[in-house]
Motif scaffolding. Structure first.
Motif, PDB file in Angstrom:
ATOM      1  N   SER A 270       0.826  -1.204   0.000  1.00 47.32           N
ATOM      2  CA  SER A 270       0.000   0.000   0.000  1.00 47.32           C
ATOM      3  C   SER A 270       0.861   1.254   0.000  1.00 47.32           C
ATOM      4  CB  SER A 270      -0.975  -0.008   1.188  1.00 47.32           C
ATOM      5  OG  SER A 270      -0.257  -0.090   2.397  1.00 47.32           O
ATOM      6  N   SER A 271       2.174   1.097  -0.024  1.00 48.04           N
ATOM      7  CA  SER A 271       3.076   2.246  -0.045  1.00 48.04           C
ATOM      8  C   SER A 271       3.266   2.768  -1.467  1.00 48.04           C
ATOM      9  CB  SER A 271       4.441   1.853   0.534  1.00 48.04           C
ATOM     10  OG  SER A 271       5.409   2.829   0.182  1.00 48.04           O
TER      11      SER A 271
ATOM     12  N   GLY B 227      10.471  -3.753   1.354  1.00 46.39           N
ATOM     13  CA  GLY B 227      10.126  -2.488   2.010  1.00 46.39           C
ATOM     14  C   GLY B 227      11.308  -1.536   1.993  1.00 46.39           C
ATOM     15  N   ASP B 228      11.014  -0.233   1.900  1.00 44.90           N
ATOM     16  CA  ASP B 228      12.086   0.742   1.671  1.00 44.90           C
ATOM     17  C   ASP B 228      13.088   0.836   2.817  1.00 44.90           C
ATOM     18  OD1 ASP B 228       9.675   1.868   2.777  1.00 44.90           O
ATOM     19  OD2 ASP B 228      10.608   3.846   2.671  1.00 44.90           O
TER      20      ASP B 228
ATOM     21  N   TYR C 163       5.247   4.994  -2.361  1.00 41.05           N
ATOM     22  CA  TYR C 163       6.690   5.187  -2.592  1.00 41.05           C
ATOM     23  C   TYR C 163       7.357   3.881  -3.033  1.00 41.05           C
ATOM     24  CZ  TYR C 163      11.596   6.242  -1.673  1.00 41.05           C
ATOM     25  OH  TYR C 163      12.954   6.382  -1.785  1.00 41.05           O
TER      26      TYR C 163
ATOM     27  N   PRO D 110      -0.718   0.980  -6.013  1.00 40.27           N
ATOM     28  CA  PRO D 110      -0.654   0.437  -4.653  1.00 40.27           C
ATOM     29  C   PRO D 110      -2.012  -0.101  -4.227  1.00 40.27           C
ATOM     30  CG  PRO D 110       0.179   2.709  -4.725  1.00 40.27           C
ATOM     31  CD  PRO D 110      -0.387   2.409  -6.081  1.00 40.27           C
TER      32      PRO D 110
END
Ligand SMILES: CC(C)(COP(=O)(O)OP(=O)(O)OC[C@H]1O[C@@H](n2cnc3c(N)ncnc32)[C@H](O)[C@@H]1OP(=O)(O)O)[C@@H](O)C(=O)NCCC(=O)NCCS
Length: 193
Positions: free
Chosen positions: A34-35, A105-106, A37, A46
């Motif tokens: 859902s990010s 994930g970032d 970015y 997303p």
């Protein structure tokens, strides 16, 4: 065509554990996908509904049952945290080909984790599935993903012009291919490890 199931493996690398996705991953998967970015170069928008995470988990199970691929959750060994997933899909036993994908994930980026995870999954796939070719596509703006593929030994084979349109944003993709005869097995792996 009836196909044999393909049990999703559990694999260990120096810093990561790759294991089958389970229902307990739903919250972490939803947070990841859902990010906006993280997904900025993805081929789909997303997620906005948590039900999408459940569908993803069902699809992982289905891939294993139908023998079309293997998608693994990636956990960091040091703290056990879920950092993302990596997968082989579209396995075609006649062509001996499959597609590679990954999403982390970032907070986990820039430490070589994607390359480490994909390398282990590819080694398993070359050992287990008698693959000849693995294909991957990436948005031409996604420099980090292109770099991951190049570190793994993939060659850039061409450009798919205006391949994706996501929320009105038109993007080109690069096609990458890795042939078995060009695969360099990771050091420290092999039979028994
Ligand atoms: C693409 C992705 C998997 C990379 O994960 P990662 O764990 O950071 O990857 P690695 O650390 O193994 O390698 C990244 C490489 O790209 C380089 N890189 C990252 N951002 C860069 C940039 N903006 N410009 C140039 N190089 C860049 C890094 O320096 C590293 O190369 P190096 O080892 O030669 O220094 C991660 O960013 C991600 O999951 N993104 C969201 C989902 C996605 O886009 N998936 C791919 C779809 S095709």
């Amino acid at each position: 065509m009836a196909r044999m199931p393909l049990p999703t493996p559990t694999l260990h690398t120096a810093r990561l554990r790759l294991r089958p996705v389970t229902g307990a991953d739903a919250d972490a998967l939803f947070a990841l996908h859902s990010s906006a970015y993280v997904l900025r170069y993805w081929d789909a928008p997303p997620w906005s509904e948590r039900a999408r995470a459940e569908r993803f988990i069902t699809a992982c199970r289905q891939m294993a049952e139908e023998g079309t691929g293997a998608r693994v959750a990636v956990d960091r060994v040091s703290d056990g945290a879920f950092i993302g997933w990596c997968g082989l899909s579209r396995w075609n036993p006649d062509y001996r080909s499959a597609s590679l994908g990954y999403c982390l994930g970032d907070e986990a980026w820039g430490r070589g984790y994607a390359t480490e995870a994909a390398r282990a999954l590819l080694q398993w796939a070359f050992d287990t599935l008698d693959l000849n070719r693995v294909q991957a596509e990436t948005d031409t703006r996604n420099v980090a993903s292109a770099r991951v593929l190049e570190k793994l030994g993939f060659q850039r084979e061409g450009t798919l012009r205006e391949d994706c349109i996501v929320n009105g944003d038109v993007s080109d993709s690069w096609v990458y291919g890795l042939l078995r005869r060009q695969w360099r097995p990771p050091s420290g792996t092999g039979p028994g490890s």
